[in-house]
Design a protein around this motif. Structure first.
Motif: not given
Length: 329
Positions: A89-96
């Motif tokens: 979830n953290i990685a996906n947040t960073f990606a956005n």
């Protein structure tokens, strides 16, 4: 205004100068104006002293380069506390997000970020084998948007010190996290080195830190070795307890575990690795492409000993080891 670090393109010097000399900029000590503002998001895998020191070193190294938190540096750290779904979830947040660069401390965060971020730089730290982890094409030519520093420590060098402490070492126990590529690589390297020296090896794998004590208790060995394994190190006191109760020596690959009760370590200086990582970050912010920035191995290794912990395990550290120690707890 946040600076965009475009992969594969050098920043135009005139644009850098224009961005970094804006009205109200604070001069860096003895080095003119501060660099242009930059936003960085970092993620670790779990809380333990070695990884915490890397983050401190990164911020210190960036400050040395003129990036001052709260002025021209916006930096934040996320920590999933070992939970893989939270990490995703953290990685996906960073990606956005709209950060200029991402920092991954340890192998699982680096892999998580690399899977979802391909258009911005990712700089890792404390990744033992970035090639095996699928992060880079090679150490010399990373080939993508990911590069960083490795904490590789030669297994044979560690084993040599351990055998000075336990000269009649016949069986070595290794507890490692099966879900971490870096942990598996280190464990395999130590197992090969030990078996080449005629030492039997017993292995117990864990999925998370709650299983560490039971895994250690399952091994009937003369000594334990723990690599730079985030889940195991976060629960190192569990192995310390087993080692003291059964008269087995505990040797680790991080110095902070010695302060927490291990007998000795031959380890990387993690604060220094963070500073070294910051220098790589600075190169990329100045226009270097991660694909062209070779992975660096943090070379400063130090022997740390804890004579009192060794005594509790039933061992007296030999004078040859004491004399070589860079630090005594």
């Amino acid at each position: 205004m946040k600076r965009r670090a475009l992969l594969g393109l050098a920043l135009v010097p005139g644009l850098l100068a224009a961005c970094s000399t804006g009205e109200g900029a604070t001069p860096a000590p003895g080095d003119g104006d501060l660099p242009a503002p930059v936003a960085i998001a970092a993620v670790t895998i779990v809380s333990h002293p070695s990884l915490d020191l890397i983050y401190e070193g990164v911020k210190e190294g960036l400050a040395d380069a003129g990036y001052v938190e709260g002025e021209n540096l916006d930096i934040r750290l996320e920590n999933p506390q070992g939970d893989q779904s939270t990490l995703a979830n953290i990685a996906n947040t960073f990606a956005n997000g709209d950060e200029d660069l991402y920092v991954a401390i340890a192998t699982p965060p680096a892999q998580a970020l690399a899977q979802v971020i391909t258009d911005k730089p990712i700089v890792f730290a404390s990744v033992t084998d970035p090639v095996a982890a699928g992060l880079v094409d090679s150490m010399e030519e990373p080939g993508g948007n990911v590069t960083g520093t490795s904490d590789q420590i030669p297994a044979d060098a560690q084993l040599e010190v351990l055998r000075e402490i336990v000269p009649d070492l016949a069986t070595l126990g290794i507890v490692y996290t099966s879900a971490e590529v870096n942990a598996e690589v280190q464990a395999r390297g130590m197992q090969e080195a030990a078996e080449a020296a005629g030492i039997d090896v017993e292995v117990a794998t864990v999925i998370n830190s709650s299983e560490v004590q039971q895994a250690a208790e399952s091994l009937d060995v003369d000594a334990y070795w723990v690599g730079n394994d985030n889940a195991v190190v976060s629960a190192i006191e569990s192995i310390v307890q087993v080692a003291e109760a059964n008269g087995r020596f505990l040797f680790t690959s991080d110095a902070d575990s010695v302060a927490r009760g291990a007998g000795a370590s031959y380890a990387t200086d993690y604060k220094a690795q963070g500073v070294q990582t910051a220098r790589m970050i600075t190169r990329i912010l100045d226009g270097a492409a991660p694909a062209d920035v070779p992975v660096e191995i943090q070379e400063s290794l130090e022997l740390t000993i804890n004579p009192e912990a060794a005594e509790r395990m039933g061992f007296t550290l030999p004078e040859s080891v004491v004399e070589k120690a860079a630090r005594t707890v």
